[in-house]
Motif scaffolding. Sequence first.
Motif, PDB file in Angstrom:
ATOM      1  N   PHE A   1       0.911  -1.250   0.052  1.00 28.40           N
ATOM      2  CA  PHE A   1       0.075   0.004   0.078  1.00 28.40           C
ATOM      3  C   PHE A   1       1.096   1.395   0.048  1.00 28.40           C
ATOM      4  CE2 PHE A   1      -2.275   3.427   2.267  1.00 28.40           C
ATOM      5  CZ  PHE A   1      -3.471   3.329   1.428  1.00 28.40           C
ATOM      6  N   ILE A   2       0.640   2.057  -0.976  1.00 27.82           N
ATOM      7  CA  ILE A   2       1.343   3.294  -1.041  1.00 27.82           C
ATOM      8  C   ILE A   2       0.397   4.415  -0.035  1.00 27.82           C
ATOM      9  CG2 ILE A   2       2.143   5.262  -2.414  1.00 27.82           C
ATOM     10  CD1 ILE A   2       2.531   3.393  -4.623  1.00 27.82           C
ATOM     11  N   HIS A   3       1.002   5.219   0.849  1.00 28.10           N
ATOM     12  CA  HIS A   3       0.315   6.345   1.479  1.00 28.10           C
ATOM     13  C   HIS A   3       0.514   7.597   0.668  1.00 28.10           C
ATOM     14  CE1 HIS A   3      -0.768   4.059   5.160  1.00 28.10           C
ATOM     15  NE2 HIS A   3       0.427   3.482   4.916  1.00 28.10           N
ATOM     16  N   ALA A   4      -0.494   7.482  -0.372  1.00 21.21           N
ATOM     17  CA  ALA A   4      -0.344   8.957  -1.355  1.00 21.21           C
ATOM     18  C   ALA A   4      -1.731   9.108  -2.003  1.00 21.21           C
ATOM     19  CB  ALA A   4       0.576   8.448  -2.543  1.00 21.21           C
ATOM     20  N   GLU A   5      -1.869  10.167  -2.408  1.00 20.83           N
ATOM     21  CA  GLU A   5      -3.101  10.844  -3.083  1.00 20.83           C
ATOM     22  C   GLU A   5      -3.180  10.565  -4.400  1.00 20.83           C
ATOM     23  OE1 GLU A   5      -5.664  15.009  -3.337  1.00 20.83           O
ATOM     24  OE2 GLU A   5      -3.859  15.024  -2.250  1.00 20.83           O
ATOM     25  N   THR A   6      -4.398   9.992  -5.091  1.00 21.24           N
ATOM     26  CA  THR A   6      -4.556   9.737  -6.345  1.00 21.24           C
ATOM     27  C   THR A   6      -4.905  11.033  -6.919  1.00 21.24           C
ATOM     28  OG1 THR A   6      -5.526   7.542  -5.852  1.00 21.24           O
ATOM     29  CG2 THR A   6      -5.902   8.490  -7.978  1.00 21.24           C
ATOM     30  N   MET A   7      -4.004  11.080  -8.113  1.00 26.49           N
ATOM     31  CA  MET A   7      -4.187  12.506  -8.732  1.00 26.49           C
ATOM     32  C   MET A   7      -5.291  12.576  -9.612  1.00 26.49           C
ATOM     33  SD  MET A   7      -1.626  14.335  -8.006  1.00 26.49           S
ATOM     34  CE  MET A   7      -2.070  13.676  -6.458  1.00 26.49           C
ATOM     35  N   THR A   8      -5.909  13.668 -10.102  1.00 27.71           N
ATOM     36  CA  THR A   8      -6.911  13.991 -11.003  1.00 27.71           C
ATOM     37  C   THR A   8      -6.407  15.053 -11.952  1.00 27.71           C
ATOM     38  OG1 THR A   8      -7.905  16.025  -9.956  1.00 27.71           O
ATOM     39  CG2 THR A   8      -8.770  13.730  -9.185  1.00 27.71           C
ATOM     40  N   ASP A   9      -7.339  14.983 -13.248  1.00 28.98           N
ATOM     41  CA  ASP A   9      -6.929  16.039 -14.316  1.00 28.98           C
ATOM     42  C   ASP A   9      -6.922  17.266 -13.669  1.00 28.98           C
ATOM     43  OD1 ASP A   9      -7.023  13.897 -16.202  1.00 28.98           O
ATOM     44  OD2 ASP A   9      -9.112  14.352 -16.835  1.00 28.98           O
ATOM     45  N   GLU A  10      -7.637  17.519 -12.869  1.00 26.02           N
ATOM     46  CA  GLU A  10      -7.696  18.892 -12.353  1.00 26.02           C
ATOM     47  C   GLU A  10      -6.603  19.151 -11.600  1.00 26.02           C
ATOM     48  OE1 GLU A  10      -9.264  22.494 -12.567  1.00 26.02           O
ATOM     49  OE2 GLU A  10     -10.057  20.918 -13.497  1.00 26.02           O
ATOM     50  N   ASP A  11      -6.045  18.314 -10.813  1.00 26.14           N
ATOM     51  CA  ASP A  11      -4.760  18.481 -10.011  1.00 26.14           C
ATOM     52  C   ASP A  11      -3.579  18.896 -10.998  1.00 26.14           C
ATOM     53  OD1 ASP A  11      -5.756  17.735  -7.543  1.00 26.14           O
ATOM     54  OD2 ASP A  11      -5.371  15.640  -7.850  1.00 26.14           O
ATOM     55  N   PHE A  12      -3.531  18.342 -12.223  1.00 30.78           N
ATOM     56  CA  PHE A  12      -2.296  18.603 -13.085  1.00 30.78           C
ATOM     57  C   PHE A  12      -2.578  19.878 -13.892  1.00 30.78           C
ATOM     58  CE2 PHE A  12      -1.517  13.839 -13.055  1.00 30.78           C
ATOM     59  CZ  PHE A  12      -0.505  13.915 -12.310  1.00 30.78           C
ATOM     60  N   ARG A  13      -3.971  20.270 -13.922  1.00 25.30           N
ATOM     61  CA  ARG A  13      -4.202  21.545 -14.786  1.00 25.30           C
ATOM     62  C   ARG A  13      -3.838  22.650 -13.666  1.00 25.30           C
ATOM     63  NH1 ARG A  13      -9.912  19.218 -16.295  1.00 25.30           N
ATOM     64  NH2 ARG A  13      -9.201  18.135 -17.852  1.00 25.30           N
ATOM     65  N   GLN A  14      -3.904  22.659 -12.537  1.00 22.66           N
ATOM     66  CA  GLN A  14      -3.754  23.694 -11.498  1.00 22.66           C
ATOM     67  C   GLN A  14      -2.471  23.802 -11.191  1.00 22.66           C
ATOM     68  OE1 GLN A  14      -6.834  23.328  -8.656  1.00 22.66           O
ATOM     69  NE2 GLN A  14      -8.582  24.004  -9.869  1.00 22.66           N
TER      70      GLN A  14
ATOM     71  N   VAL B   1      -3.308  14.184 -23.749  1.00 24.29           N
ATOM     72  CA  VAL B   1      -4.630  14.024 -24.217  1.00 24.29           C
ATOM     73  C   VAL B   1      -5.543  13.836 -23.023  1.00 24.29           C
ATOM     74  CG1 VAL B   1      -6.144  12.510 -25.644  1.00 24.29           C
ATOM     75  CG2 VAL B   1      -3.888  13.214 -26.451  1.00 24.29           C
ATOM     76  N   ALA B   2      -5.194  13.105 -21.983  1.00 22.37           N
ATOM     77  CA  ALA B   2      -6.031  12.822 -21.043  1.00 22.37           C
ATOM     78  C   ALA B   2      -6.322  13.982 -20.190  1.00 22.37           C
ATOM     79  CB  ALA B   2      -5.631  11.753 -20.341  1.00 22.37           C
ATOM     80  N   THR B   3      -5.329  14.805 -19.878  1.00 23.18           N
ATOM     81  CA  THR B   3      -5.286  16.024 -18.947  1.00 23.18           C
ATOM     82  C   THR B   3      -5.955  17.129 -19.565  1.00 23.18           C
ATOM     83  OG1 THR B   3      -3.067  16.365 -19.479  1.00 23.18           O
ATOM     84  CG2 THR B   3      -3.570  14.784 -17.411  1.00 23.18           C
ATOM     85  N   GLU B   4      -5.840  17.212 -20.935  1.00 25.21           N
ATOM     86  CA  GLU B   4      -6.133  18.363 -21.728  1.00 25.21           C
ATOM     87  C   GLU B   4      -5.733  19.752 -21.134  1.00 25.21           C
ATOM     88  OE1 GLU B   4     -10.567  17.583 -21.655  1.00 25.21           O
ATOM     89  OE2 GLU B   4     -10.499  17.339 -23.750  1.00 25.21           O
ATOM     90  N   LEU B   5      -4.261  19.907 -20.735  1.00 24.85           N
ATOM     91  CA  LEU B   5      -3.578  21.004 -20.433  1.00 24.85           C
ATOM     92  C   LEU B   5      -3.852  21.922 -21.425  1.00 24.85           C
ATOM     93  CD1 LEU B   5      -0.445  19.488 -18.793  1.00 24.85           C
ATOM     94  CD2 LEU B   5      -2.608  19.696 -17.782  1.00 24.85           C
TER      95      LEU B   5
ATOM     96  N   HIS C   1       4.400   3.244 -20.112  1.00 23.78           N
ATOM     97  CA  HIS C   1       3.081   2.971 -19.469  1.00 23.78           C
ATOM     98  C   HIS C   1       2.021   2.708 -20.313  1.00 23.78           C
ATOM     99  CE1 HIS C   1      -0.415   3.245 -16.822  1.00 23.78           C
ATOM    100  NE2 HIS C   1       0.113   3.295 -15.853  1.00 23.78           N
ATOM    101  N   ASN C   2       2.065   3.340 -21.308  1.00 23.47           N
ATOM    102  CA  ASN C   2       1.068   3.653 -22.116  1.00 23.47           C
ATOM    103  C   ASN C   2      -0.617   3.773 -21.948  1.00 23.47           C
ATOM    104  OD1 ASN C   2       3.020   2.806 -24.175  1.00 23.47           O
ATOM    105  ND2 ASN C   2       2.858   0.822 -23.358  1.00 23.47           N
ATOM    106  N   ASP C   3      -0.729   4.135 -20.744  1.00 25.27           N
ATOM    107  CA  ASP C   3      -2.232   4.419 -20.128  1.00 25.27           C
ATOM    108  C   ASP C   3      -2.048   5.190 -18.940  1.00 25.27           C
ATOM    109  OD1 ASP C   3      -4.848   4.311 -20.157  1.00 25.27           O
ATOM    110  OD2 ASP C   3      -4.896   2.537 -18.778  1.00 25.27           O
ATOM    111  N   PRO C   4      -1.045   6.396 -19.243  1.00 25.91           N
ATOM    112  CA  PRO C   4      -0.925   7.065 -18.135  1.00 25.91           C
ATOM    113  C   PRO C   4      -2.109   8.146 -17.821  1.00 25.91           C
ATOM    114  CG  PRO C   4       0.223   8.016 -20.050  1.00 25.91           C
ATOM    115  CD  PRO C   4      -0.617   6.871 -20.545  1.00 25.91           C
ATOM    116  N   LEU C   5      -3.143   7.585 -17.369  1.00 26.38           N
ATOM    117  CA  LEU C   5      -4.177   8.632 -16.887  1.00 26.38           C
ATOM    118  C   LEU C   5      -3.896   9.283 -15.495  1.00 26.38           C
ATOM    119  CD1 LEU C   5      -7.349   6.278 -17.547  1.00 26.38           C
ATOM    120  CD2 LEU C   5      -6.195   7.759 -19.174  1.00 26.38           C
ATOM    121  N   SER C   6      -4.529  10.381 -15.254  1.00 28.06           N
ATOM    122  CA  SER C   6      -4.190  11.114 -13.955  1.00 28.06           C
ATOM    123  C   SER C   6      -4.535  10.049 -12.868  1.00 28.06           C
ATOM    124  CB  SER C   6      -5.192  12.104 -13.936  1.00 28.06           C
ATOM    125  OG  SER C   6      -5.039  13.368 -14.478  1.00 28.06           O
ATOM    126  N   ALA C   7      -5.604   9.247 -12.882  1.00 27.28           N
ATOM    127  CA  ALA C   7      -5.898   8.318 -11.788  1.00 27.28           C
ATOM    128  C   ALA C   7      -4.756   7.064 -11.610  1.00 27.28           C
ATOM    129  CB  ALA C   7      -6.926   7.506 -11.862  1.00 27.28           C
TER     130      ALA C   7
END
Length: 307
Positions: A94-107, A220-224, A183-189
């Motif tokens: 288990f990793i004690h870390a927060e799952t990222m979102t598109d909005e996290d990366f945009r901001q 493409v996924a994060t739409e920066l 990785h080939n599927d680097p979605l924010s999650a």
Amino acid sequence: HITKELTRLCRLTETITDQPVVKIERTGEGYTNHTYRVHLENGDMVIARVAGEGTEEYIDRRAEHYNCCQMGFLGIAPKIIYCNEETGDNISRFIHAETMTDEDFRQSALLRGKAAEVMRAYHHSGLKFANDFSPFENMRQCRAILTDSRHHCEYDDFEELVQIITTIENSMIEAAIPTVPCHNDPLSANFMFDGEKMYVIDWEFSGMNDAYYDLAAFLVATELDDKAEEEFLTCYCNHPPTDHDRARLLLNKILVSAFEVHWTLMQLSAGKEYDTYYPYGRGHLDRAFACTQKPFYKEALKCIKKK
């Protein structure tokens, strides 16, 4: 099926950790798997994953296990403590870390920078994954399956997309683009941040590929926006992007969206919800065509052949 498999994984967890399981929580919906946070009596936690039915038909679980262990060795992915290469079920730290979102990366420029750094780390690791991931070959396989399906021509301009893919493939073959661990599927999650370090999880589609396909999939996924994208690419390259960098990114953005179109058609042929999947594929098809309308597109086909 899920209950039976989960029960088996819990028993395995108790055997492997020598700790009783006291609580189980579903961590998210997931498209292909069911993942659970398993609490142990001593206060530790592990992640138990039950692979989705039928995923063994298109995911190489042996390669995934090997590749993920490589990333665990680098400290980029959670370490696997149990894996069934036949079923795809596994247990990981288990990793004690927060799952990222598109909005996290945009901001956050900080989070974008951390994502660029971790991607550069595994791309430049010098490691070799157990398998190759070719978007061109994968899309050819999809089209072969779809040949007898009405969904093969669900979009009137699909064949135009196929011609564009062929043009890009020919240019990339001539350019002899190198492949690296991707990785080939680097979605924010699939990114997790513990406040200092960025981790990458779920290496199901991992394989040796063009690094810029990974970068394109992330963008493409994060739409920066353009400014954030430029900052991300500069951080990844460790220098202002060259025309060669921009060319590989643009062409791979087309490939990423084209891959999503093929994936959508596969879902439609399997009887998935038309109202959900058709617009998704149409959006990616339009995105791919929009990239080809950029003034730099034709030049990009030439730039990738120049270092």
